[in-house]
Design a protein around this motif. Structure first.
Motif, PDB file in Angstrom:
ATOM      1  N   VAL A 260       0.836  -1.198   0.000  1.00 19.21           N
ATOM      2  CA  VAL A 260       0.000   0.000   0.000  1.00 19.21           C
ATOM      3  C   VAL A 260       0.875   1.254   0.000  1.00 19.21           C
ATOM      4  O   VAL A 260       2.009   1.244   0.491  1.00 19.21           O
ATOM      5  CB  VAL A 260      -0.946   0.018   1.227  1.00 19.21           C
ATOM      6  N   SER A 261       0.321   2.300  -0.571  1.00 17.36           N
ATOM      7  CA  SER A 261       0.955   3.631  -0.578  1.00 17.36           C
ATOM      8  C   SER A 261       2.266   3.675  -1.345  1.00 17.36           C
ATOM      9  O   SER A 261       3.099   4.551  -1.102  1.00 17.36           O
ATOM     10  CB  SER A 261       1.197   4.131   0.859  1.00 17.36           C
ATOM     11  N   ARG A 262       2.462   2.750  -2.268  1.00 11.93           N
ATOM     12  CA  ARG A 262       3.674   2.813  -3.094  1.00 11.93           C
ATOM     13  C   ARG A 262       3.427   3.542  -4.408  1.00 11.93           C
ATOM     14  O   ARG A 262       4.359   3.796  -5.160  1.00 11.93           O
ATOM     15  CB  ARG A 262       4.205   1.405  -3.393  1.00 11.93           C
ATOM     16  N   GLY A 263       2.157   3.847  -4.700  1.00 12.29           N
ATOM     17  CA  GLY A 263       1.848   4.625  -5.893  1.00 12.29           C
ATOM     18  C   GLY A 263       1.612   3.806  -7.141  1.00 12.29           C
ATOM     19  O   GLY A 263       1.904   4.264  -8.251  1.00 12.29           O
ATOM     20  N   LYS A 264       1.059   2.596  -6.987  1.00 10.92           N
ATOM     21  CA  LYS A 264       0.793   1.747  -8.163  1.00 10.92           C
ATOM     22  C   LYS A 264      -0.196   2.425  -9.112  1.00 10.92           C
ATOM     23  O   LYS A 264       0.029   2.492 -10.318  1.00 10.92           O
ATOM     24  CB  LYS A 264       0.236   0.384  -7.711  1.00 10.92           C
ATOM     25  N   SER A 265      -1.309   2.898  -8.554  1.00  7.22           N
ATOM     26  CA  SER A 265      -2.327   3.555  -9.394  1.00  7.22           C
ATOM     27  C   SER A 265      -1.772   4.816 -10.035  1.00  7.22           C
ATOM     28  O   SER A 265      -2.054   5.107 -11.209  1.00  7.22           O
ATOM     29  CB  SER A 265      -3.562   3.897  -8.546  1.00  7.22           C
ATOM     30  N   ALA A 266      -0.965   5.560  -9.287  1.00  3.95           N
ATOM     31  CA  ALA A 266      -0.385   6.790  -9.821  1.00  3.95           C
ATOM     32  C   ALA A 266       0.562   6.490 -10.980  1.00  3.95           C
ATOM     33  O   ALA A 266       0.590   7.228 -11.989  1.00  3.95           O
ATOM     34  CB  ALA A 266       0.356   7.536  -8.714  1.00  3.95           C
ATOM     35  N   VAL A 267       1.331   5.403 -10.873  1.00  2.00           N
ATOM     36  CA  VAL A 267       2.244   5.027 -11.962  1.00  2.00           C
ATOM     37  C   VAL A 267       1.457   4.698 -13.222  1.00  2.00           C
ATOM     38  O   VAL A 267       1.808   5.147 -14.328  1.00  2.00           O
ATOM     39  CB  VAL A 267       3.125   3.826 -11.531  1.00  2.00           C
ATOM     40  N   LEU A 268       0.386   3.928 -13.077  1.00  2.00           N
ATOM     41  CA  LEU A 268      -0.423   3.572 -14.253  1.00  2.00           C
ATOM     42  C   LEU A 268      -1.116   4.795 -14.836  1.00  2.00           C
ATOM     43  O   LEU A 268      -1.201   4.939 -16.066  1.00  2.00           O
ATOM     44  CB  LEU A 268      -1.445   2.497 -13.872  1.00  2.00           C
ATOM     45  N   ASN A 269      -1.619   5.691 -13.978  1.00  2.00           N
ATOM     46  CA  ASN A 269      -2.233   6.940 -14.467  1.00  2.00           C
ATOM     47  C   ASN A 269      -1.224   7.762 -15.261  1.00  2.00           C
ATOM     48  O   ASN A 269      -1.562   8.357 -16.298  1.00  2.00           O
ATOM     49  CB  ASN A 269      -2.765   7.759 -13.294  1.00  2.00           C
ATOM     50  N   ALA A 270       0.006   7.817 -14.767  1.00  2.00           N
ATOM     51  CA  ALA A 270       1.038   8.598 -15.456  1.00  2.00           C
ATOM     52  C   ALA A 270       1.341   7.997 -16.829  1.00  2.00           C
ATOM     53  O   ALA A 270       1.562   8.723 -17.800  1.00  2.00           O
ATOM     54  CB  ALA A 270       2.306   8.647 -14.603  1.00  2.00           C
TER      55      ALA A 270
ATOM     56  N   ASP B 142      -4.413  -2.692 -12.358  1.00  2.00           N
ATOM     57  CA  ASP B 142      -4.081  -2.147 -11.046  1.00  2.00           C
ATOM     58  C   ASP B 142      -4.571  -3.125  -9.983  1.00  2.00           C
ATOM     59  O   ASP B 142      -5.655  -3.710 -10.116  1.00  2.00           O
ATOM     60  CB  ASP B 142      -4.761  -0.784 -10.872  1.00  2.00           C
ATOM     61  N   THR B 143      -3.783  -3.331  -8.946  1.00  2.00           N
ATOM     62  CA  THR B 143      -4.137  -4.317  -7.914  1.00  2.00           C
ATOM     63  C   THR B 143      -4.091  -3.681  -6.528  1.00  2.00           C
ATOM     64  O   THR B 143      -3.391  -2.692  -6.309  1.00  2.00           O
ATOM     65  CB  THR B 143      -3.164  -5.512  -7.935  1.00  2.00           C
ATOM     66  N   PRO B 144      -4.827  -4.254  -5.567  1.00  2.00           N
ATOM     67  CA  PRO B 144      -4.746  -3.773  -4.181  1.00  2.00           C
ATOM     68  C   PRO B 144      -3.360  -4.034  -3.592  1.00  2.00           C
ATOM     69  O   PRO B 144      -2.609  -4.878  -4.093  1.00  2.00           O
ATOM     70  CB  PRO B 144      -5.815  -4.601  -3.451  1.00  2.00           C
ATOM     71  N   GLY B 145      -3.037  -3.335  -2.516  1.00  3.62           N
ATOM     72  CA  GLY B 145      -1.769  -3.546  -1.846  1.00  3.62           C
ATOM     73  C   GLY B 145      -1.646  -4.969  -1.333  1.00  3.62           C
ATOM     74  O   GLY B 145      -2.598  -5.551  -0.806  1.00  3.62           O
ATOM     75  N   LEU B 146      -0.460  -5.550  -1.466  1.00  3.75           N
ATOM     76  CA  LEU B 146      -0.247  -6.938  -1.060  1.00  3.75           C
ATOM     77  C   LEU B 146      -0.301  -7.120   0.452  1.00  3.75           C
ATOM     78  O   LEU B 146      -0.433  -8.242   0.937  1.00  3.75           O
ATOM     79  CB  LEU B 146       1.103  -7.435  -1.591  1.00  3.75           C
ATOM     80  N   ASP B 147      -0.187  -6.017   1.201  1.00  7.59           N
ATOM     81  CA  ASP B 147      -0.226  -6.120   2.663  1.00  7.59           C
ATOM     82  C   ASP B 147      -1.520  -5.563   3.237  1.00  7.59           C
ATOM     83  O   ASP B 147      -1.571  -5.154   4.389  1.00  7.59           O
ATOM     84  CB  ASP B 147       0.971  -5.384   3.280  1.00  7.59           C
ATOM     85  N   GLU B 148      -2.576  -5.552   2.412  1.00  9.14           N
ATOM     86  CA  GLU B 148      -3.876  -5.082   2.894  1.00  9.14           C
ATOM     87  C   GLU B 148      -4.467  -6.071   3.902  1.00  9.14           C
ATOM     88  O   GLU B 148      -4.017  -7.209   4.019  1.00  9.14           O
ATOM     89  CB  GLU B 148      -4.856  -4.941   1.710  1.00  9.14           C
TER      90      GLU B 148
END
Length: 472
Positions: free
Chosen positions: A69-79, A115-121
Motif C-alpha cells: 500500500v501507498s507505493r503509488g501503483k495507481s499513480a504510476v499507471l495513471n502517469a 491495477d491491484t490492491p496492496g499486497l499487505d492489505e
C-alpha cells in the motif's frame, strides 16, 4: 526479430488448438459426457484454455502492477495513461480490487494495464488469492516500491519472481531523493532484485534492506544483478515545489507548482520490451497457462479414476503372471509379456482419456524393456539354479517326472517377476500419462523450451530462462 516473434505466436496457437481439439474429440466421442462428474471437474480448465487462445488471437498484452500500500501503483499507471483514470488518494488501500484499463502506446500495440490492491492489505488470504489470479493472467509484472524496502515487500518480490513471469522493478517517488543518492539507490535495487543482501544508509534515512538468512536461501545461487530494462526509477506524482515568481513591477512572490510526472523512461522501457519481445511474451504466458491447465486436468482425471485404474493394473498383473506361469515356451513369455504391457498402457490411456505423446511412449518403453529383461533374467536364473530352463523342463517332464517340480519352480519364479513387471509398467504409465501430456510434438512444455532456447541474451526473456534453470 519480428519474424521470430510471429513464429513463437503461431507455435503457441498451434499448441493450444491441438489441446482443445483433443478434448473436443473426447466430448464428441462421449468420454466426457458419459462421466458428468469428470466433465464438471475439468470445465474450469477447458474454459481457461479457450480464454487463453482467444487472448492469444486478440494479441492483447497484460501488464499488472503489484506492490504494498501507498507505493503509488495507481499513480504510476495513471502517469503512463496520461490521465487520472484510476483512483488515488492519501489514504491507504484506495484500490480495493483489480481494475484494468486499455492502453495503446504509440498507437500500435494494445496493452491492458491492471491495477491491484496492496499486497499487505487486510483480509490477507483473499487478497493473496486475488493476486495469484492476476499474476497468472499477466504477461509482464511491474513491482512498485518507494523508500524503505520492508521484509514483507522483499518476500513479495521473491514470490512474484517464482511465478515465472518477466518483472520490472519500479522505484517510485524518486523526486524525494537528491541526485547524489540516486546512484546508490539504483545499485541497491540491482542487488535487491537479484535477491542479494543489500544495505544502504546514505539516502537521508537508513533503508531496511537487511534480510534474514532463510530469505536469502530462497534465491537461486546463480542469481545476477538485474538488467537495465528491469529497473526503472520514476516520479508518478512529484511533490509540489515552491517557485519564485518575479513580476514586471519588481514584486517577488512564491507559488507552489506540481511538476509533470517523470515516467518517460518507464514508458520507453515498456515499449522497447514490447517491440523486441512482446509477442514472444504473449506466446510464453499462454503456453504456461495451457501447461498448468493440462496438468490440472490430468491430475483431476487420475484422482477421480484412481480405483478403476488400480483394478485394471491388478487385473493385467494377475493375467500376465498366470500366462507366464502356464506357458512352457520361454520366448513366448517375452513376446506375450510385452503385448500384455502395451495392452495395459492402452487400457489406462483409454480410461483416463489423456493423449499418449512421444514423451510418454519413450519413457514407458524403457519400463517395458526393463520388465521384459526381468523375465529373460528370470529364465536364465532358474536355468542356473534348477539345472534346466522352464522350456526344457516342460519338454522332458514326460520322461522324467522330477522335471515337473523344476518346471513348477521355474514357472512360479518367472510368474512373480512377470507380475511385478506388469504392476511397474502400470504405475509408470499413470505417472507419464499425468506428467507427459504437456510434452511431445506441440506440447505446451515442449514449445516453451523451444521458445526459450531461441531468445537473445539481451532480452528480458533470457533472464526468465536463467531463473527457470533451462540450459541449451
Amino acid at each position: 526479430m519480428r519474424n521470430l516473434q510471429e513464429t513463437h505466436l503461431n507455435r503457441a496457437r498451434a499448441s493450444l488448438r491441438q489441446v482443445l481439439s483433443w478434448y473436443g474429440y473426447l466430448r464428441k466421442s462421449g468420454q466426457l459426457s458419459s462421466n458428468p462428474e469428470l466433465a464438471g471437474l475439468v470445465k474450469p480448465e477447458l474454459e481457461a484454455l479457450n480464454s487463453t487462445l482467444n487472448k492469444l488471437d486478440s494479441s492483447v498484452i497484460r501488464i499488472a502492477a503489484f506492490g504494498l500500500v501507498s507505493r503509488g501503483k495507481s499513480a504510476v499507471l495513471n502517469a503512463l495513461l496520461g490521465d487520472k483514470i484510476l483512483q488515488t488518494g492519501p489514504l491507504n488501500g484506495v484500490t480495493q480490487w483489480p481494475r484494468s484499463v486499455r492502453w495503446q502506446p504509440g498507437g500500435k500495440v494494445l496493452v491492458e494495464l491492471i491495477d491491484t490492491p496492496g499486497l499487505d492489505e487486510i483480509e490477507g488470504e483473499s487478497r493473496a488469492d486475488m493476486a495469484r489470479v492476476v499474476v497468472h493472467q499477466a504477461d509482464l509484472i511491474l513491482f512498485v516500491v518507494s523508500g524503505d524496502i520492508t521484509r514483507t515487500e522483499y518476500q513479495a518480490l521473491l514470490e512474484l519472481r517464482q511465478a515465472q513471469k518477466p518483472l520490472i522493478l519500479v522505484f517510485n517517488k524518486i523526486d524525494l531523493y537528491p541526485d547524489t543518492d540516486q546512484g546508490a539507490i539504483y545499485q541497491n535495487l540491482q542487488q535487491l532484485g537479484a535477491g542479494h543482501h543489500a544495505t544502504c544508509s546514505t539516502w537521508g534515512n537508513p533503508i531496511a534492506f537487511g534480510v534474514s538468512p532463510w530469505e536469502k536461501t530462497a534465491v537461486a545461487p546463480q542469481a545476477k544483478p538485474l538488467l537495465p530494462d528491469e529497473i526503472v526509477m520514476v516520479a508518478a506524482e512529484p511533490a509540489p515545489m515552491e517557485v519564485r515568481v518575479e513580476w514586471p513591477d519588481g514584486r517577488v512572490s512564491y507559488e507552489w507548482e506540481t511538476p509533470p510526472p517523470q515516467v518517460d523512461e518507464l514508458k520507453e522501457t515498456i515499449l522497447n520490451i514490447l517491440n523486441r519481445e512482446g509477442r514472444s511474451l504473449l506466446a510464453l504466458n499462454a503456453l504456461i497457462q495451457a501447461r498448468d491447465a493440462e496438468a490440472a486436468i490430468a491430475q483431476k482425471t487420475i484422482d477421480l479414476r484412481e480405483q478403476e485404474a488400480e483394478d485394471i493394473i491388478w487385473q493385467f498383473t494377475k493375467y500376465k503372471a498366470l500366462a507366464v506361469m502356464l506357458n512352457p515356451i520361454a520366448f513366448l513369455d517375452i513376446l506375450g509379456g510385452t503385448v500384455a504391457d502395451l495392452a495395459l498402457i492402452r487400457a489406462l490411456a483409454r480410461l483416463y482419456g489423456l493423449p499418449m505423446t512421444s514423451y510418454e511412449a519413450g519413457k514407458i518403453l524403457k519400463t517395458i524393456l526393463f520388465s521384459s529383461g526381468g523375465l529373460l533374467l528370470g529364465e536364465l536364473g532358474s536355468s542356473f539354479l534348477l539345472g534346466l530352463g522352464k522350456s526344457t523342463a516342460a519338454i522332458t517332464s514326460s520322461d522324467n517326472p522330477s522335471n515337473i517340480t523344476a518346471f513348477a519352480g521355474s514357472a512360479i519364479a518367472q510368474a512373480g517377476i512377470a507380475g511385478y513387471g506388469a504392476y511397474s509398467v502400470g504405475k509408470a504409465a499413470q505417472v507419464y500419462l499425468e506428467k507427459g501430456c504437456t510434452w511431445g510434438q506441440l506440447g505446451a512444455s515442449s514449445v516453451i523450451q523451444e521458445i526459450l532456447s531461441q531468445v537473445d541474451q539481451n532480452t528480458i526473456l533470457y533472464r526468465l530462462r536463467q531463473e527457470l534453470g533451462i540450459k541449451y
